[in-house]
Design a protein around this motif. Structure first.
Motif, PDB file in Angstrom:
ATOM      1  N   TRP A 385       0.750  -1.100   0.020  1.00  0.00           N
ATOM      2  CA  TRP A 385      -0.106  -0.003   0.322  1.00  0.00           C
ATOM      3  C   TRP A 385       1.348   1.369   0.118  1.00  0.00           C
ATOM      4  O   TRP A 385       0.233   2.562  -0.252  1.00  0.00           O
ATOM      5  N   ILE A 386       2.311   1.302   0.732  1.00  0.00           N
ATOM      6  CA  ILE A 386       2.978   2.369   0.984  1.00  0.00           C
ATOM      7  C   ILE A 386       3.281   2.809  -0.674  1.00  0.00           C
ATOM      8  O   ILE A 386       3.116   4.095  -0.882  1.00  0.00           O
ATOM      9  N   SER A 387       3.629   1.704  -0.985  1.00  0.00           N
ATOM     10  CA  SER A 387       4.547   1.988  -2.095  1.00  0.00           C
ATOM     11  C   SER A 387       3.100   2.302  -3.081  1.00  0.00           C
ATOM     12  O   SER A 387       3.685   3.285  -4.136  1.00  0.00           O
ATOM     13  N   LEU A 388       2.008   1.503  -3.795  1.00  0.00           N
ATOM     14  CA  LEU A 388       1.098   1.973  -4.572  1.00  0.00           C
ATOM     15  C   LEU A 388       0.818   3.534  -3.983  1.00  0.00           C
ATOM     16  O   LEU A 388       1.091   4.759  -5.138  1.00  0.00           O
ATOM     17  N   LEU A 389       0.854   3.889  -2.723  1.00  0.00           N
ATOM     18  CA  LEU A 389       0.305   5.445  -2.699  1.00  0.00           C
ATOM     19  C   LEU A 389       1.039   6.436  -2.826  1.00  0.00           C
ATOM     20  O   LEU A 389       1.056   7.594  -3.685  1.00  0.00           O
ATOM     21  N   ALA A 390       2.868   5.750  -3.298  1.00  0.00           N
ATOM     22  CA  ALA A 390       2.987   7.608  -3.053  1.00  0.00           C
ATOM     23  C   ALA A 390       4.053   7.243  -4.959  1.00  0.00           C
ATOM     24  O   ALA A 390       4.843   8.266  -5.096  1.00  0.00           O
ATOM     25  N   ARG A 391       2.942   6.305  -5.057  1.00  0.00           N
ATOM     26  CA  ARG A 391       3.840   6.626  -7.452  1.00  0.00           C
ATOM     27  C   ARG A 391       3.482   8.091  -7.459  1.00  0.00           C
ATOM     28  O   ARG A 391       2.414   8.104  -7.911  1.00  0.00           O
ATOM     29  N   GLY A 392       4.356   8.154  -8.393  1.00  0.00           N
ATOM     30  CA  GLY A 392       3.518   9.650  -8.831  1.00  0.00           C
ATOM     31  C   GLY A 392       5.281  10.302  -8.918  1.00  0.00           C
ATOM     32  O   GLY A 392       6.197  10.073  -8.657  1.00  0.00           O
ATOM     33  N   HIS A 393       5.128  11.396 -10.046  1.00  0.00           N
ATOM     34  CA  HIS A 393       5.810  12.579  -9.893  1.00  0.00           C
ATOM     35  C   HIS A 393       6.788  12.539  -8.433  1.00  0.00           C
ATOM     36  O   HIS A 393       5.671  13.000  -7.583  1.00  0.00           O
ATOM     37  N   THR A 394       7.771  12.961  -8.536  1.00  0.00           N
ATOM     38  CA  THR A 394       8.658  13.115  -6.477  1.00  0.00           C
ATOM     39  C   THR A 394       8.955  14.111  -6.809  1.00  0.00           C
ATOM     40  O   THR A 394      10.925  14.373  -6.175  1.00  0.00           O
ATOM     41  N   PRO A 395       8.368  15.712  -6.609  1.00  0.00           N
ATOM     42  CA  PRO A 395       9.282  16.879  -6.341  1.00  0.00           C
ATOM     43  C   PRO A 395      10.092  17.267  -4.960  1.00  0.00           C
ATOM     44  O   PRO A 395       9.188  16.129  -3.694  1.00  0.00           O
ATOM     45  N   VAL A 396      10.715  17.826  -4.533  1.00  0.00           N
ATOM     46  CA  VAL A 396      11.125  18.088  -3.423  1.00  0.00           C
ATOM     47  C   VAL A 396      10.258  19.130  -2.720  1.00  0.00           C
ATOM     48  O   VAL A 396       9.043  20.199  -2.998  1.00  0.00           O
ATOM     49  N   LEU A 397       9.351  18.757  -1.450  1.00  0.00           N
ATOM     50  CA  LEU A 397       8.486  19.603  -0.706  1.00  0.00           C
ATOM     51  C   LEU A 397       8.797  20.064   0.710  1.00  0.00           C
ATOM     52  O   LEU A 397      10.165  19.343   1.609  1.00  0.00           O
ATOM     53  N   LYS A 398       8.146  21.070   0.620  1.00  0.00           N
ATOM     54  CA  LYS A 398       8.713  22.335   2.307  1.00  0.00           C
ATOM     55  C   LYS A 398       7.636  22.588   2.276  1.00  0.00           C
ATOM     56  O   LYS A 398       6.549  22.349   1.535  1.00  0.00           O
ATOM     57  N   VAL A 424      -5.534  15.052   4.056  1.00  0.00           N
ATOM     58  CA  VAL A 424      -4.425  14.951   3.085  1.00  0.00           C
ATOM     59  C   VAL A 424      -5.549  16.550   2.630  1.00  0.00           C
ATOM     60  O   VAL A 424      -6.587  15.784   1.660  1.00  0.00           O
ATOM     61  N   ASP A 425      -5.081  17.810   2.804  1.00  0.00           N
ATOM     62  CA  ASP A 425      -5.534  18.565   2.355  1.00  0.00           C
ATOM     63  C   ASP A 425      -4.798  19.382   0.791  1.00  0.00           C
ATOM     64  O   ASP A 425      -4.814  20.526   0.659  1.00  0.00           O
ATOM     65  N   GLY A 426      -3.800  18.972   0.658  1.00  0.00           N
ATOM     66  CA  GLY A 426      -2.646  19.413   0.151  1.00  0.00           C
ATOM     67  C   GLY A 426      -1.679  20.440  -0.102  1.00  0.00           C
ATOM     68  O   GLY A 426      -1.371  20.558  -0.615  1.00  0.00           O
ATOM     69  N   THR A 427      -1.676  20.968   1.506  1.00  0.00           N
ATOM     70  CA  THR A 427      -0.832  21.745   2.162  1.00  0.00           C
ATOM     71  C   THR A 427      -0.106  21.684   2.638  1.00  0.00           C
ATOM     72  O   THR A 427      -0.215  20.449   3.659  1.00  0.00           O
ATOM     73  N   TYR A 428       1.354  21.460   3.144  1.00  0.00           N
ATOM     74  CA  TYR A 428       2.342  20.922   3.784  1.00  0.00           C
ATOM     75  C   TYR A 428       2.469  22.384   4.478  1.00  0.00           C
ATOM     76  O   TYR A 428       3.398  23.144   4.791  1.00  0.00           O
ATOM     77  N   GLY A 429       1.546  21.816   5.873  1.00  0.00           N
ATOM     78  CA  GLY A 429       1.666  22.355   6.896  1.00  0.00           C
ATOM     79  C   GLY A 429       2.253  21.904   8.344  1.00  0.00           C
ATOM     80  O   GLY A 429       3.558  21.113   7.847  1.00  0.00           O
ATOM     81  N   PRO A 430       2.099  22.287   9.097  1.00  0.00           N
ATOM     82  CA  PRO A 430       3.227  21.614   9.780  1.00  0.00           C
ATOM     83  C   PRO A 430       2.647  20.674  10.682  1.00  0.00           C
ATOM     84  O   PRO A 430       4.178  19.146  11.214  1.00  0.00           O
TER      85      PRO A 430
END
Length: 473
Positions: A385-398, A424-430
């Motif tokens: 599951w972890i691997s499947l959910l992570a699939r996709g574009h992998t940019p640096v996030l902060k 899971v809101d798409g915003t990299y918060g605290p």
């Protein structure tokens, strides 16, 4: 492309959007819908000797052909100005929520050439289980600005014979085109009648006369009749016709609202369109499925069937809502659909998955596990599951990052850490930053709240943490 006035837009049905505001003003200017209806009934009764709008007090038309076997269906359909190529249809067949497609057969106001539309194209779509919604775009209402219009002359005894004759000719041309493309008999062919001023008696009655003859001639030729129009124009008028009027077998209404909603304020007879309708609820929208982008109109279809029009969520959207649990062959249900759309080839849309963990799904899971270096069990365990959910574009996030990659990170960290710590809101918060620090420490990295390629690689390999200690499992 037909050479007509500049006033109609590039694609005929897009006029619904352009003239929507004008139609609202018309309705208000005519003292509301109810007074417009009363005026229509009075004017029609006076002109036809007491009969309903544009009725012929003569003979009932031919009975409609019976629907084809398994004709009832409900779901989403799209239409574009030109029939897409076979490559596009193949890609969208699995990756989009659509099960139907509108195609413009012809007519003097068809706006686009049909490079791909052919007998073979029709055959291949039917073989692939696409549902076809054929559309004919002929002359428009007499009070519009189109170059080709329905005659508004009342004729002898106010029967609008010229409009009726034109309706018959258009039906014959449409059915000839349908037969030439081998579209099966008994299918619905929709006439595209763009918005018009229903406050003009001759325009209103000539349009109804035209559409009645369209319906009767289609029935004589073995097809069923449909009419596309705006709810405050042709659809509203059709819903107010009397029992002697030959109504179409289905309506396709333009109304920019939530999918599948009923425009009750415009429709006199709700039963008229309860289970034989197509709702065009979004216009000229650019969307991408299977890596292919098109500008389309969105439609919800309910022909001979009823179902709720739940918004067609994408695989990523659905995946963000589930709490992963171990799945074994034989499992079924919505969570299996999520696993299938993540692991099956072809960018599957959740609506195009079976929800049954069958042999095909098990083989796809095994293949995925072997490619990713996971234990090849054929079951979707936590690491898978972890691997499947992570699939996709992998940019640096902060901190401050937003969008789909952040949502994917959030749902994957929740799975990797064994509990839902992050919205899971798409915003990299605290909360996302704290979870990223914990995960980075488990990899032997500094506790910076930054998601780099190393973090994505670990997630794609299914690295899980103990939900209590935070240590690798």
């Amino acid at each position: 492309m037909p050479s007509h006035r500049r006033s109609p837009p590039t694609r005929p049905k897009l006029a619904a959007a352009v003239l929507l505001a004008a139609l609202v003003v018309m309705a208000v200017g005519h003292a509301g819908v109810s007074s417009l209806d009363a005026d229509a009934e009075r004017a029609s009764a006076a002109d036809t000797g007491g009969h309903g709008p544009a009725e012929r007090p003569v003979v009932m038309g031919p009975a409609p052909p019976a629907p084809p076997a398994r004709a009832a269906w409900s779901g989403f359909a799209f239409d574009a100005c030109s029939a897409p190529s076979q490559w596009v249809m193949n890609r969208w067949r699995t990756s989009s929520p659509f099960t139907g497609v509108g195609i413009y057969l012809g007519g003097v106001h068809r706006a686009c050439a049909q490079k791909h539309l052919s007998i073979r194209w029709v055959e291949r779509q039917l073989e692939a289980k696409w549902r076809l919604l054929p559309i004919w775009v002929g002359p428009q209402a007499s009070c519009t600005g189109y170059d080709h219009r329905i005659s508004g002359k009342p004729g002898k005894n106010g029967s609008f014979d010229a409009a009726r004759a034109r309706g018959m000719r258009e039906a014959r041309r449409a059915t000839a085109s349908a037969r030439a493309l081998r579209i099966p008999r008994r299918e619905v062919i929709f006439y595209d009648l763009e918005p018009f001023d229903t406050g003009t008696s001759a325009c209103r009655r000539s349009s109804l006369a035209f559409l009645e003859e369209w319906t009767e001639e289609l029935h004589r030729r073995g097809y069923r009749s449909g009419v596309y129009s705006h709810v405050n124009a042709g659809i509203s008028l059709l819903s107010r016709t009397g029992r002697h009027y030959a109504r179409p077998d289905a309506v396709w209404y333009a109304w920019i609202d939530r999918a599948g909603s009923m425009p009750r304020e415009y429709i006199a007879d709700q039963g008229f369109m309860r289970t034989s309708r197509v709702h065009q609820y979004a216009l000229d929208t650019g969307v991408e499925f299977g890596g292919i982008r098109m500008d389309i109109d969105w439609n919800f279809v309910s022909l001979g069937a009823t179902s709720s029009a739940a918004p067609p969520a994408s695989c990523d959207q659905v995946a963000s809502r589930v709490a992963p649990r171990t799945l074994h062959p034989g499992a079924r249900g919505p969570i299996v659909r999520v696993a299938q759309c993540l692991v099956l080839p072809g960018d599957r849309h959740p609506t195009k998955t079976s929800g049954q963990y069958d042999a095909t799904t098990a083989r796809a899971v095994l293949h995925y596990q072997r490619r990713r270096g996971l234990r090849p069990t054929g079951s979707v365990d936590r690491r898978t599951w972890i691997s499947l959910l992570a699939r996709g574009h992998t940019p640096v996030l902060k901190k401050g990052s937003r969008g789909e990659p952040v949502r994917r990170l959030q749902r994957t960290l929740n799975a990797a850490m064994g509990q839902r710590r992050i919205d899971v809101d798409g915003t990299y918060g605290p909360a996302t930053a704290r979870a990223a620090k914990v995960y980075r420490r488990s990899l032997g990295l500094s506790a910076r709240p930054v998601v780099t390629a190393r973090v994505w690689q670990a997630l794609e390999r299914g690295r899980a943490l103990d939900p209590v200690t935070g240590h690798p499992q």
